[in-house]
Design a protein around this motif. Structure first.
Motif, mmCIF file in Angstrom:
data_model
loop_
_atom_site.group_PDB
_atom_site.id
_atom_site.type_symbol
_atom_site.label_atom_id
_atom_site.label_comp_id
_atom_site.label_asym_id
_atom_site.label_seq_id
_atom_site.Cartn_x
_atom_site.Cartn_y
_atom_site.Cartn_z
ATOM 1 N N THR A 137 0.840 -1.191 0.000
ATOM 2 C CA THR A 137 0.000 0.000 0.000
ATOM 3 C C THR A 137 0.877 1.245 0.000
ATOM 4 O OG1 THR A 137 -1.839 1.100 1.142
ATOM 5 C CG2 THR A 137 -0.265 -0.106 2.520
ATOM 6 N N SER A 138 0.372 2.346 0.485
ATOM 7 C CA SER A 138 1.094 3.618 0.466
ATOM 8 C C SER A 138 0.661 4.453 1.659
ATOM 9 C CB SER A 138 0.787 4.370 -0.831
ATOM 10 O OG SER A 138 1.162 5.725 -0.744
ATOM 11 N N GLN A 139 1.566 5.306 2.137
ATOM 12 C CA GLN A 139 1.183 6.246 3.181
ATOM 13 C C GLN A 139 0.087 7.200 2.701
ATOM 14 O OE1 GLN A 139 1.727 5.520 6.185
ATOM 15 N NE2 GLN A 139 3.287 6.932 6.953
ATOM 16 N N LEU A 140 -0.040 7.359 1.396
ATOM 17 C CA LEU A 140 -1.069 8.242 0.867
ATOM 18 C C LEU A 140 -2.480 7.694 1.072
ATOM 19 C CD1 LEU A 140 0.625 9.533 -2.401
ATOM 20 C CD2 LEU A 140 0.222 10.797 -0.282
ATOM 21 N N HIS A 141 -2.594 6.451 1.548
ATOM 22 C CA HIS A 141 -3.930 5.964 1.905
ATOM 23 C C HIS A 141 -4.543 6.832 2.994
ATOM 24 C CE1 HIS A 141 -2.194 4.085 5.556
ATOM 25 N NE2 HIS A 141 -3.442 4.004 5.984
ATOM 26 N N ARG A 142 -3.700 7.508 3.763
ATOM 27 C CA ARG A 142 -4.180 8.349 4.863
ATOM 28 C C ARG A 142 -4.942 9.578 4.355
ATOM 29 N NH1 ARG A 142 -1.739 6.466 9.436
ATOM 30 N NH2 ARG A 142 0.082 5.148 9.094
ATOM 31 N N ARG A 143 -4.781 9.920 3.089
ATOM 32 C CA ARG A 143 -5.452 11.091 2.523
ATOM 33 C C ARG A 143 -6.699 10.723 1.730
ATOM 34 N NH1 ARG A 143 -1.219 15.147 -0.147
ATOM 35 N NH2 ARG A 143 -3.093 16.441 0.038
ATOM 36 N N SER A 144 -7.030 9.444 1.730
ATOM 37 C CA SER A 144 -8.154 8.965 0.932
ATOM 38 C C SER A 144 -9.503 9.337 1.544
ATOM 39 C CB SER A 144 -8.071 7.448 0.782
ATOM 40 O OG SER A 144 -9.252 6.935 0.204
ATOM 41 N N LYS A 145 -10.450 9.626 0.639
ATOM 42 C CA LYS A 145 -11.865 9.802 1.006
ATOM 43 C C LYS A 145 -12.678 8.751 0.248
ATOM 44 C CE LYS A 145 -10.852 13.581 3.297
ATOM 45 N NZ LYS A 145 -10.860 13.610 4.787
ATOM 46 N N LEU A 146 -12.247 7.523 0.320
ATOM 47 C CA LEU A 146 -12.809 6.434 -0.472
ATOM 48 C C LEU A 146 -14.333 6.364 -0.367
ATOM 49 C CD1 LEU A 146 -12.414 3.802 -2.136
ATOM 50 C CD2 LEU A 146 -12.186 2.597 0.043
ATOM 51 N N ASP A 147 -14.971 6.354 -1.519
ATOM 52 C CA ASP A 147 -16.417 6.167 -1.613
ATOM 53 C C ASP A 147 -16.653 4.696 -1.960
ATOM 54 O OD1 ASP A 147 -19.095 6.048 -2.256
ATOM 55 O OD2 ASP A 147 -19.084 7.831 -3.539
ATOM 56 N N VAL A 148 -17.047 3.922 -0.986
ATOM 57 C CA VAL A 148 -17.236 2.487 -1.193
ATOM 58 C C VAL A 148 -18.269 2.217 -2.285
ATOM 59 C CG1 VAL A 148 -18.047 0.356 -0.104
ATOM 60 C CG2 VAL A 148 -16.472 1.871 1.126
ATOM 61 N N ASP A 149 -19.259 3.083 -2.391
ATOM 62 C CA ASP A 149 -20.311 2.882 -3.387
ATOM 63 C C ASP A 149 -19.870 3.270 -4.797
ATOM 64 O OD1 ASP A 149 -22.161 1.965 -1.495
ATOM 65 O OD2 ASP A 149 -22.712 4.023 -0.956
ATOM 66 N N ASP A 150 -18.713 3.929 -4.917
ATOM 67 C CA ASP A 150 -18.210 4.342 -6.230
ATOM 68 C C ASP A 150 -16.684 4.181 -6.277
ATOM 69 O OD1 ASP A 150 -18.424 5.356 -8.876
ATOM 70 O OD2 ASP A 150 -17.918 7.383 -8.172
ATOM 71 N N PHE A 151 -16.196 3.066 -5.732
ATOM 72 C CA PHE A 151 -14.740 2.893 -5.659
ATOM 73 C C PHE A 151 -14.113 2.726 -7.039
ATOM 74 C CE2 PHE A 151 -16.111 -1.526 -5.729
ATOM 75 C CZ PHE A 151 -15.118 -2.173 -6.447
ATOM 76 N N PRO A 260 -1.904 1.706 10.411
ATOM 77 C CA PRO A 260 -2.494 2.424 9.281
ATOM 78 C C PRO A 260 -3.402 3.534 9.780
ATOM 79 C CG PRO A 260 -3.687 0.406 9.658
ATOM 80 C CD PRO A 260 -2.531 0.399 10.626
ATOM 81 N N ALA A 261 -3.967 4.279 8.853
ATOM 82 C CA ALA A 261 -4.953 5.294 9.216
ATOM 83 C C ALA A 261 -6.133 4.643 9.932
ATOM 84 C CB ALA A 261 -5.448 6.014 7.959
ATOM 85 N N LYS A 262 -6.778 5.411 10.798
ATOM 86 C CA LYS A 262 -7.899 4.872 11.572
ATOM 87 C C LYS A 262 -8.976 4.297 10.668
ATOM 88 C CE LYS A 262 -11.134 6.145 15.251
ATOM 89 N NZ LYS A 262 -11.593 7.253 16.137
#
Length: 288
Positions: A137-151, A260-262
């Motif tokens: 993975t990447s440390q940039l996962h911490r900046r994600s606003k992942l939309d599970v319904d539109d991943f 990882p991020a919370k």
């Protein structure tokens, strides 16, 4: 305490490892080091001839096979051809900050390469796995606003770096849910995570962020960037361990177990993403 390096790798004689995207960069360094200590290493690469040239002359037992993780037909073909135990699967293949495009399956190219393809590959190879899955993975996962319904970026305006960040959070959530399912089924297989910090490889060199060209002196070289992957693949770690560089911000250094991020520890979100991915790909609902 002495810092862990590739010199500390254990003997892997008799073990079989698959590293995706191992034709260059961190994946190639990891493949080289795992083979050096005795593992039989399969490189899953898009360009077989390039992969063969990359390992030519290296000591060790290498097997180079075609695998395009963004193409689900390629993933299925690869998995169907696999025989025998697979001790360690390293989901390393990835792309970063690339323009909008769709695969032959109609999937977002960046999401498919970094997350959807590895999801399908892992599920199809689970019957052969004996030890662990390492997802890079990447440390940039911490900046994600992942939309599970539109991943898969079907409803939103595509933003290349946001899609990269989302795909890397998706991998973190994938590891969490995979480990939950493995534990529930009584499987001894572990799912763990690694991230290289920021490494001076071709992955980030073309990114619009241009961090490699401007700040290379602050970043990991590929040799150090591969260490978290090697540590995650070989050390006695708990399921869903998150390994990355020990330096400031996890950007550079030697491997250490971090958190990882919370949002990457949100079980309900991880389950929802798994279900959405299984519905999109037709793979994974009965896994583990």
């Amino acid at each position: 305490m002495a810092r862990w390096t590739a010199a500390d790798l254990p003997d892997l004689s008799g073990r079989t490892v698959l590293v995706t995207g191992a034709g260059s960069g961190i994946g190639l360094v990891a493949a080289r080091e795992l083979a050096r200590v005795g593992a039989r290493v399969t490189l899953g690469v898009r360009d077989v001839e390039k992969g063969r040239r990359a390992v030519a002359g290296m000591p060790g037992d290498f097997d180079v096979r075609h695998l395009d993780v963004a193409d689900l037909r390629s993933v299925r073909s690869f998995a169907q051809a696999w025989t025998g135990p697979l001790d360690i699967l390293v989901n390393n293949a990835g792309v970063m900050d690339v323009p909008a495009a769709r695969t032959a399956d109609g999937l977002d190219v960046q999401t498919a390469t970094n997350y959807t393809g590895p999801f399908v590959l892992t599920n199809l190879l689970l019957p052969y796995l004996t030890d662990r899955v390492v997802s890079v993975t990447s440390q940039l996962h911490r900046r994600s606003k992942l939309d599970v319904d539109d991943f898969d970026w079907r409803a939103r305006r595509y933003r290349p770096m946001k899609a990269y960040q989302d795909s890397k959070l998706a991998l973190v959530l994938f590891s969490l849910e995979l480990q939950r399912r493995l534990t529930a089924s009584g499987s001894p297989v572990r799912s763990v995570l690694a991230h290289p910090g920021i490494a001076t490889t071709s992955l980030a060199a073309h990114s619009s962020a241009n961090l490699v060209n401007r700040f290379a002196f602050l970043l990991n070289d590929p040799e150090h960037g591969a260490l978290p992957t090697l540590y995650a693949a070989t050390q006695d770690l708990p399921g869903n361990a998150f390994v990355g560089p020990d330096g400031l911000g996890g950007i550079k250094g030697h491997p250490a177990v971090r958190r990882p991020a919370k949002v990457g520890l949100d079980r309900s979100r991880a389950t929802a993403l798994w279900q959405a991915t299984a519905a999109l790909t037709g793979v994974g609902e009965g896994a583990a």
